[in-house]
Design a protein around this motif. Sequence first.
Motif, PDB file in Angstrom:
ATOM      1  N   GLY A 238      11.684  39.879  36.351  1.00  0.00           N
ATOM      2  CA  GLY A 238      12.462  40.840  37.099  1.00  0.00           C
ATOM      3  C   GLY A 238      12.044  42.401  36.334  1.00  0.00           C
ATOM      4  O   GLY A 238      11.384  42.562  35.552  1.00  0.00           O
ATOM      5  N   ASN A 250      12.537  45.627  31.287  1.00  0.00           N
ATOM      6  CA  ASN A 250      13.456  44.513  31.496  1.00  0.00           C
ATOM      7  C   ASN A 250      14.068  43.995  30.545  1.00  0.00           C
ATOM      8  O   ASN A 250      13.792  44.304  29.056  1.00  0.00           O
ATOM      9  CB  ASN A 250      12.527  43.468  32.198  1.00  0.00           C
ATOM     10  CG  ASN A 250      12.928  42.206  32.844  1.00  0.00           C
ATOM     11  OD1 ASN A 250      14.150  42.332  33.505  1.00  0.00           O
ATOM     12  ND2 ASN A 250      12.541  41.153  32.498  1.00  0.00           N
ATOM     13  N   PHE A 317      16.873  45.707  26.195  1.00  0.00           N
ATOM     14  CA  PHE A 317      15.670  45.619  27.116  1.00  0.00           C
ATOM     15  C   PHE A 317      14.501  46.270  26.393  1.00  0.00           C
ATOM     16  O   PHE A 317      14.560  46.703  25.505  1.00  0.00           O
ATOM     17  CB  PHE A 317      16.005  46.741  28.393  1.00  0.00           C
ATOM     18  CG  PHE A 317      17.043  46.196  29.194  1.00  0.00           C
ATOM     19  CD1 PHE A 317      17.073  45.276  30.203  1.00  0.00           C
ATOM     20  CD2 PHE A 317      18.349  46.852  28.827  1.00  0.00           C
ATOM     21  CE1 PHE A 317      18.427  44.891  30.588  1.00  0.00           C
ATOM     22  CE2 PHE A 317      19.479  46.761  29.578  1.00  0.00           C
ATOM     23  CZ  PHE A 317      19.405  45.658  30.486  1.00  0.00           C
TER      24      PHE A 317
HETATM   25  O1  MRU Z   1      21.610  42.333  30.250  1.00  0.00           O
HETATM   26  P1  MRU Z   1      21.168  41.764  31.751  1.00  0.00           P
HETATM   27  O2  MRU Z   1      21.589  40.323  31.856  1.00  0.00           O
HETATM   28  O3  MRU Z   1      21.812  42.754  32.959  1.00  0.00           O
HETATM   29  O4  MRU Z   1      19.641  41.923  32.090  1.00  0.00           O
HETATM   30  C1  MRU Z   1      19.042  41.631  33.400  1.00  0.00           C
HETATM   31  C2  MRU Z   1      17.801  41.372  33.423  1.00  0.00           C
HETATM   32  O5  MRU Z   1      17.146  42.045  32.380  1.00  0.00           O
HETATM   33  C3  MRU Z   1      17.042  41.165  34.625  1.00  0.00           C
HETATM   34  O6  MRU Z   1      15.864  40.853  34.315  1.00  0.00           O
HETATM   35  C4  MRU Z   1      16.736  42.282  35.571  1.00  0.00           C
HETATM   36  O7  MRU Z   1      17.928  42.986  35.745  1.00  0.00           O
HETATM   37  C5  MRU Z   1      16.491  41.915  36.856  1.00  0.00           C
HETATM   38  S1  MRU Z   1      17.453  41.161  37.820  1.00  0.00           S
HETATM   39  C6  MRU Z   1      16.955  40.866  39.434  1.00  0.00           C
END
Ligand code: MRU
Length: 346
Positions: A238, A250, A317
């Motif tokens: 994602g 991501n 990220f």
């Molecule tokens: O820290 P998070 O769990 O909110 O991170 C989520 C992600 O990195 C997902 O891969 C991204 O938001 C895509 S969700 C459709």
Amino acid sequence: MEIIQAVRFSPDGTALRIIDQRALPGKLVERDLRTLDDVCDAIRTLSVRGAPAIGIAAAIGVAVIAAAAPEALTHLEFRQSLAHAAETVRGTRPTAVNLPWAIDRMLAVLGREHVNRDALVAALRVEASAILEEDRAMCRAIGEHGLPLIPGRARVLTHCNAGALATGGMGTALAPIYLAALEGRDVSVFACETRPLMQGSRLTAWELERSGVPVTLLADSMAASLMQRGSVDLVIVGADRIAANGDAANKVGTYALAIAARHHGIPFYVAAPTSTVDPRTATGAAIEIEQRDASELRAIGGIATAPSGVATYNPAFDVTPASLITAIITDRGVFSAPYHFEATRP
Ligand code: MRU
């Protein structure tokens, strides 16, 4: 196949109902949130998480806070307190663009003329519902556009959780996989565990198992070697924010997967709704990366895994450059470089 609903209005409409993702995979717990503090806390602590889901949670949160505001407020005070609430929710997490995107939509409703306060509250509710329904439809469309990219026998590697738990629908990265499984295709998933908060093992493995899609869990550090063995046909992940040039932020670890996939000649796809594309951010270098607390690296489930005072580096990220991405699967089709996302924005 039953798709779980991670974020929605409570049936009586007075609360934001979430699945508390901190409790998974041990317990499936739903929580109803009614206050600004509760909504912000749920987003910050990742009780509700995933880029589309936090945008939806923010919108529904603003709508329920509006409906519960004290009657004694003047119309101006009411508007000011809601604008303040919306900005506070916006500030909870910086990287996923879906959050400010949803808040801007709610503020646009707040900025319009309404005959009275009830009409404004109703319009906010309609907008939040629209954001949820649109996301559900976008997930489905991502699945349909991504389906032709899934070969007859597909072993798909994914990272973090970009499934139903992260969205209002069937997910983004997992949507083509769910549709392939529904068609009876031989599709299976390798889920990276996704340190430090384990969204891959706690959430992706849980939701795929629950849906009957074969899933194998692996430590993040095993992914390159699995590719080297020829066990991965494609990677789908994602995104939290996609810059105008196609660079994609991501979950941390995604960039390393993209490098490994390129080295082994494996297609690397990013799947995301158009609400994740940020035309105002020119390149990935301009994406703000959330830094999270040291405690997430120093302990797991309350058990120390590092000296208590050790220095940590804990960005949530990373950014994968567009040059490593084979294509970006959106609800409006499959895009590849050079990216022209201007036309994809609703
Ligand atoms: O820290 P998070 O769990 O909110 O991170 C989520 C992600 O990195 C997902 O891969 C991204 O938001 C895509 S969700 C459709």
